[in-house]
Design an enzyme around this catalytic site. Structure first.
Site, mmCIF file in Angstrom:
data_model
loop_
_atom_site.group_PDB
_atom_site.id
_atom_site.type_symbol
_atom_site.label_atom_id
_atom_site.label_comp_id
_atom_site.label_asym_id
_atom_site.label_seq_id
_atom_site.Cartn_x
_atom_site.Cartn_y
_atom_site.Cartn_z
ATOM 1 C CB SER A 1 101.770 -79.141 0.678
ATOM 2 O OG SER A 1 102.824 -79.926 0.935
ATOM 3 C CG HIS A 2 107.621 -76.641 0.122
ATOM 4 N ND1 HIS A 2 106.823 -76.030 1.060
ATOM 5 C CD2 HIS A 2 108.472 -76.111 -0.066
ATOM 6 C CE1 HIS A 2 107.549 -74.863 1.413
ATOM 7 N NE2 HIS A 2 108.591 -74.800 0.735
ATOM 8 C CB SER A 3 104.625 -82.473 -1.384
ATOM 9 O OG SER A 3 104.039 -83.446 -1.999
ATOM 10 C CB SER B 1 109.636 -70.856 1.413
ATOM 11 O OG SER B 1 109.111 -72.271 1.096
#
Lengths: 223, 237
Positions: free
Chosen positions: B13-15, B74
Site C-alpha cells: 500500500s502507499h500508506s 504505482s
C-alpha cells in the site's frame, strides 16, 4: 552545424555523467513546477520524487570505477531511481534507464544509431511496465515522438548529438500535446474529462531529461 | 514449520498504516499465514518502496509461493519491478493478484490458511472483487433438526444463528475454514460455503434462519459439521 561537422563524434562516459548531472540540475530547478502539474491531475509527488531520485544518484557518480561505460551510468540511475523514488516514476523511469542501459551495454561510445536504440529500448520498457499507449496522457506521449524523430534524424545521417537534439525537441512538443488529452492511465485517469487542459507531469519530466541529454551532447561536441 | 508450508501474502500500500491495518484484519482470520505489510516509502512517506516490497516477499515466502495484493497503480508497478529482480525460481512462485486490496487480502489469506495452493489463493483473491452478489433467500420447505435427506438426494439442515454478531468476519471465516476441509460442495442459503466474501455478503445476523445444504449424497457429514458450528454460536454465547 551539419552532419559533416559532428558525425564522427560519439557519446561516451563523460556525456553520460554530464547528462545525469544536468538532469539532476534541471529536475531540481523545475521541482515546484512538476509538483504543481502533478497536484492538478495527480497526487503531487512527481517533482519531489524525481528530484529526490536524481539527487541520490549524484554522489554515486563519483564512485564509478575507471573504465565504466555509458551503460554503467544508466544502470546506476535505474537502480537508484527504483530504490529511492516512491511513486510510479521510480519503477517507470527505473525500467526506462535499465532497458536503455541494456541496449547500449558494453559500448564505450555510442553513435546516432546507439542513441536511437537507447531511446527506443527506454520507451519500450516504459510501455511494458506501465501498459500505456500513445494518447493516454502519460510520459509515453513524450517518449514516442522522441524515438520517432531520433530515428528519422539518424537515418538521415545526423550525428549522435544532433539526433538527441531533435529527440529532445520532439519530447517537448509531445509534452505540450498532452495538455488537451483526457488521461486514460495513471492517477490522473481517475479524473476523467477533468484531466483535460493540464499538462502531464511525466511527459514534462521526460522532456526535461531528454533536453539535459541533448545539452550534454552538444556541450561535448563543441568543447 | 509454523506456517505449514502455506502460501504467504504481501500487502502493498502507499500508506504504511493502511498496509498494517489490512494485515491485522487478514491475520484475524488467518493466524497461521505469513502476511507481510509493505506500506509507504523507506522513510515513512506516502508511496511504495521497492526495498520494502522485496523484503516483504522474502519474509512471506515459505518456499511454496507468495500472493501480492496492491492498492493503487504505482504499487503494482513497484511490485512488478521487485519481481523482475527476484531470482528466477522465486519469481515463478510469486503472483500479483488483480484484486481489491482489503477484500482480496482477506480472501487470499483465508485460502492460504486452508492450505490452498498458489493458483487457488490467487483465484480466491481475484474472485473477491465481485461484490459477492448475494442471491435471494433459498426456496424450499422448513426442515428442522437433523439433516434431511430429500428425494432428490439433497441434504439440508436449518439452524438459527444465536451468536450476537451473526456471520460477520470471524465466524464467517471459521465456517469457511471448516467447509474447506470437506471435498463436497456445501451451501449456506444457496451460497458456496467455501467463499468467504460471498458468505459475509449474505449479511446474516443473530436470529436469522440459515439453511446448510448439499446436493452431494456423501455430504451429510459436512452439512452436520457446519450446522453444528453455526448453531454453536461460534463461542460467542
Amino acid at each position: 552545424m551539419g552532419p559533416l561537422g559532428a558525425a564522427e563524434v560519439g557519446l561516451d562516459i563523460t556525456w553520460a555523467v554530464d547528462w545525469v548531472r544536468r538532469g539532476a540540475e534541471t529536475l531540481s530547478e523545475h521541482r515546484v513546477e512538476l509538483i504543481t502539474l502533478d497536484r492538478e491531475i495527480g497526487d503531487g509527488d512527481h517533482g519531489e520524487n524525481m528530484d529526490r531520485g536524481f539527487q541520490a544518484v549524484l554522489p554515486k557518480l563519483d564512485d564509478l570505477p575507471a573504465g565504466s561505460t555509458p551503460a554503467d551510468v544508466l544502470k546506476l540511475v535505474a537502480t537508484t531511481l527504483i530504490s529511492t523514488v516512491g511513486g510510479a516514476a521510480g519503477p517507470l523511469y527505473g525500467t526506462a534507464f535499465l532497458k536503455g542501459s541494456a541496449a547500449i551495454a558494453g559500448e564505450s561510445s555510442i553513435d546516432a544509431a546507439g542513441v536511437v536504440s537507447l531511446l527506443e529500448a527506454s520507451r519500450d520498457g516504459i510501455v511494458a511496465r506501465g501498459k500505456a499507449e500513445s494518447g493516454d496522457k502519460t510520459m509515453v506521449d513524450a517518449w514516442t515522438p522522441a524515438v520517432d524523430a531520433a530515428r528519422a534524424a539518424a537515418d538521415g545521417g545526423a550525428s549522435a548529438a544532433e539526433t538527441l537534439r531533435v529527440a529532445a525537441d520532439a519530447a517537448a512538443a509531445g509534452s505540450d500535446a498532452t495538455i488537451p488529452l483526457v488521461a486514460r492511465k495513471g492517477r490522473a485517469s481517475y479524473l476523467g474529462e477533468r484531466s483535460a487542459g493540464h499538462r502531464d507531469p511525466g511527459a514534462q519530466s521526460t522532456a526535461y531529461l531528454l533536453e539535459a541529454a541533448a545539452a550534454a551532447a552538444s556541450n561535448g561536441t563543441s568543447a | 514449520m509454523a506456517d505449514g508450508g502455506r502460501i504467504g501474502i504481501v500487502v502493498v500500500s502507499h500508506s504504511e498504516q493502511l498496509a498494517a491495518g489490512v494485515v491485522e484484519l487478514a491475520h484475524q482470520m488467518a493466524p497461521n499465514v505469513r502476511i507481510e505489510p509493505a506500506g509507504g516509502t523507506d522513510d515513512g512517506r506516502i508511496g511504495t518502496s521497492f526495498e520494502l516490497v522485496t523484503a516483504a516477499i522474502g519474509a512471506a515466502d515459505a518456499g511454496t509461493g507468495v500472493v501480492v495484493l496492491c492498492d493503487l497503480g504505482s504499487a503494482i508497478l513497484t511490485a512488478e519491478t521487485a519481481m523482475d529482480f527476484l531470482d528466477e525460481d522465486q519469481r515463478e512462485r510469486v503472483r500479483i493478484a488483480d484484486a481489491p486490496l482489503v477484500e482480496g487480502a482477506v480472501a487470499a489469506s483465508v485460502a492460504a490458511e486452508s492450505g490452498d495452493p498458489l493458483e487457488t489463493v490467487v483465484r480466491a483473491a481475484e474472485s473477491a472483487g465481485g461484490g459477492g452478489a448475494a442471491p435471494g433467500a433459498p426456496a424450499g420447505g422448513l426442515g428442522e433438526g437433523p439433516a434431511d435427506v430429500g428425494t432428490s438426494g439433497r441434504i439440508s439442515r436449518r439452524i438459527t444463528l444465536t451468536n450476537s454478531d451473526g456471520l460477520h468476519a470471524r465466524p464467517a471465516a471459521e465456517l469457511v475454514k471448516l467447509a474447506s476441509t470437506f471435498s463436497q460442495r456445501v451451501t449456506v442459503n444457496g451460497i458456496d460455503a467455501k467463499s468467504l466474501l460471498a458468505i459475509m455478503a449474505l449479511g446474516l445476523v443473530k436470529g436469522d434462519e440459515v439453511e446448510i445444504a448439499t446436493d452431494d449424497a456423501a455430504g451429510a457429514g459436512a452439512v452436520d459439521a457446519i450446522a453444528d458450528l453455526a448453531s454453536s454460536g461460534f463461542g460467542e454465547h
